[in-house]
Write an enzyme that holds these catalytic residues in place. Structure first.
Site, PDB file in Angstrom:
ATOM      1  N   ASN A 193      52.379  56.507  34.224  1.00  0.00           N
ATOM      2  CA  ASN A 193      51.296  55.627  33.792  1.00  0.00           C
ATOM      3  C   ASN A 193      51.800  54.636  32.742  1.00  0.00           C
ATOM      4  OD1 ASN A 193      48.714  54.605  33.518  1.00  0.00           O
ATOM      5  ND2 ASN A 193      47.757  56.652  33.487  1.00  0.00           N
ATOM      6  N   ILE A 194      50.947  53.687  32.411  1.00  0.00           N
ATOM      7  CA  ILE A 194      51.260  52.768  31.322  1.00  0.00           C
ATOM      8  C   ILE A 194      51.426  53.619  30.061  1.00  0.00           C
ATOM      9  CG2 ILE A 194      50.403  50.767  30.019  1.00  0.00           C
ATOM     10  CD1 ILE A 194      48.504  50.217  32.412  1.00  0.00           C
ATOM     11  N   TYR A 240      45.194  40.321  32.897  1.00  0.00           N
ATOM     12  CA  TYR A 240      44.319  41.173  32.077  1.00  0.00           C
ATOM     13  C   TYR A 240      43.085  40.403  31.598  1.00  0.00           C
ATOM     14  CZ  TYR A 240      47.192  45.388  31.864  1.00  0.00           C
ATOM     15  OH  TYR A 240      47.866  46.547  32.180  1.00  0.00           O
ATOM     16  N   GLU A 246      62.893  51.385  36.964  1.00  0.00           N
ATOM     17  CA  GLU A 246      61.563  51.632  36.387  1.00  0.00           C
ATOM     18  C   GLU A 246      60.513  51.170  37.383  1.00  0.00           C
ATOM     19  OE1 GLU A 246      61.075  49.820  32.571  1.00  0.00           O
ATOM     20  OE2 GLU A 246      59.088  50.713  32.246  1.00  0.00           O
TER      21      GLU A 246
END
Ligand SMILES: Cc1cc2cn([C@H]3C[C@H](O)[C@@H](CO)O3)c(=O)nc2[nH]1
Length: 223
Positions: free
Chosen positions: A16-17, A57, A91
Site C-alpha cells: 500500500n501507499i 489527487y 517497486e
C-alpha cells in the site's frame, strides 16, 4: 558477480501507499549484484512541467485516466529495462497498476467504465504480447490506519488529502490480489512481510527476504 546471460531474478515489491517499499529497496542498495528500480514518482510529478500526480489527487474524475495511462507507460519502461545484474528489484508493477489502482478507481467510479475498458485493453495487450516476468513478489503487508499515519508524517504534499477509506480500499485489493487470489492473476510466488513494524525492527523482517533473494542471485549466475 559477473554480468549474467539471460533474464535476471526479478522481484516485484508490492504494498500500500506508505508501506515502506522505498525503504525496503534501499536496504538492498548495499549489494552490488542487485539493480533497484524505484517507482518513478518524480516523472509522474513532472511530465513536461505537468504534475500529473497532483492533478490526479486534486481532480481524480478528470485526471485519473491520464495519470494511470502514464504510470503504465513508466512501469512498462521499467519492466523492459535491460538489467546488468543477476537480480532486479522493482517497486510495484503493471500488475498492481491494473489490479490495485486502476481496479480501485473503476470500482469507486473515478474512472468511467469506458476509460477502464481502454486501460484494461492496454494491460491485456501488453501482458500477452510482451513477456513481463517475475520470480518473486515481496508483499509488504500493512494495517491501513498505520500507513495512513505514516503518509501524514511523510507529508508528500499531493497525498495529504488521501482519506483512510482510500487506503482501506487499496489494502483490500492488495489482499484479494496477492493473498486471497480472488482478483486478477498473481505472476509469482508471494513472500509476505509484516511491514507494520517500525524502522528499528523492520530490518530483521527484511533479512527474511534477503536470504531468499540473494540465494536466487547465486542460482541465476550459476545457471
Ligand atoms: C503502478 C502504480 C503505482 C501507483 C501509485 N499511485 C500513487 C500512490 C502514491 O500516492 C504515489 C506514489 O506511489 O502514487 C497511483 O495512484 N497509482 C499507481 N499505479
Amino acid at each position: 558477480m559477473s554480468a549474467m546471460n539471460g533474464k535476471p531474478f526479478t522481484v516485484f515489491v508490492e504494498g500500500n501507499i506508505g508501506s515502506g517499499k522505498t525503504t525496503f529497496l534501499e536496504h538492498f542498495r548495499q549489494f552490488e549484484d542487485i539493480t533497484l528500480l524505484t517507482e518513478p514518482v518524480e516523472a509522474w510529478r513532472n511530465l513536461q512541467g505537468w504534475n500529473l500526480l497532483d492533478l490526479m489527487y486534486k481532480d481524480p474524475a478528470k485526471w485519473a485516466m491520464a495519470f494511470q495511462s502514464y504510470v503504465s507507460l513508466t512501469m512498462l519502461d521499467m519492466h523492459r529495462r535491460p538489467t546488468p545484474t543477476p537480480v532486479k528489484l522493482m517497486e510495484r508493477s503493471l500488475f498492481s497498476a491494473r489490479y490495485c489502482f486502476v481496479e480501485n478507481m473503476m470500482r469507486s467510479g473515478t474512472l468511467h467504465p469506458a476509460e477502464f475498458a481502454v486501460l484494461d485493453e492496454w494491460f491485456r495487450f501488453i501482458h500477452h504480447q510482451i513477456p513481463i516476468e517475475a520470480d518473486l513478489i515481496v508483499y509488504l503487508k500493512t494495517t491501513p490506519s498505520i500507513v495512513h499515519e505514516r503518509i501524514k508524517k511523510r507529508a508528500r504534499s499531493e497525498e495529504q488529502c488521501v482519506p483512510l477509506s482510500y487506503i482501506e480500499d487499496l489494502h483490500r485489493l492488495h489482499e484479494d490480489w496477492l493473498i486471497n487470489r480472488t482478483l486478477g492473476e498473481c505472476p509469482a510466488p508471494v513472500l509476505m512481510l509484516d511491514a507494520d513494524l517500525d524502522l528499528s525492527q523492520i530490518t530483521e523482517e527484511y533479512k527474511k527476504s534477503e536470504h531468499q533473494i540473494l540465494r536466487k542471485a547465486v542460482d541465476v549466475v550459476m545457471r
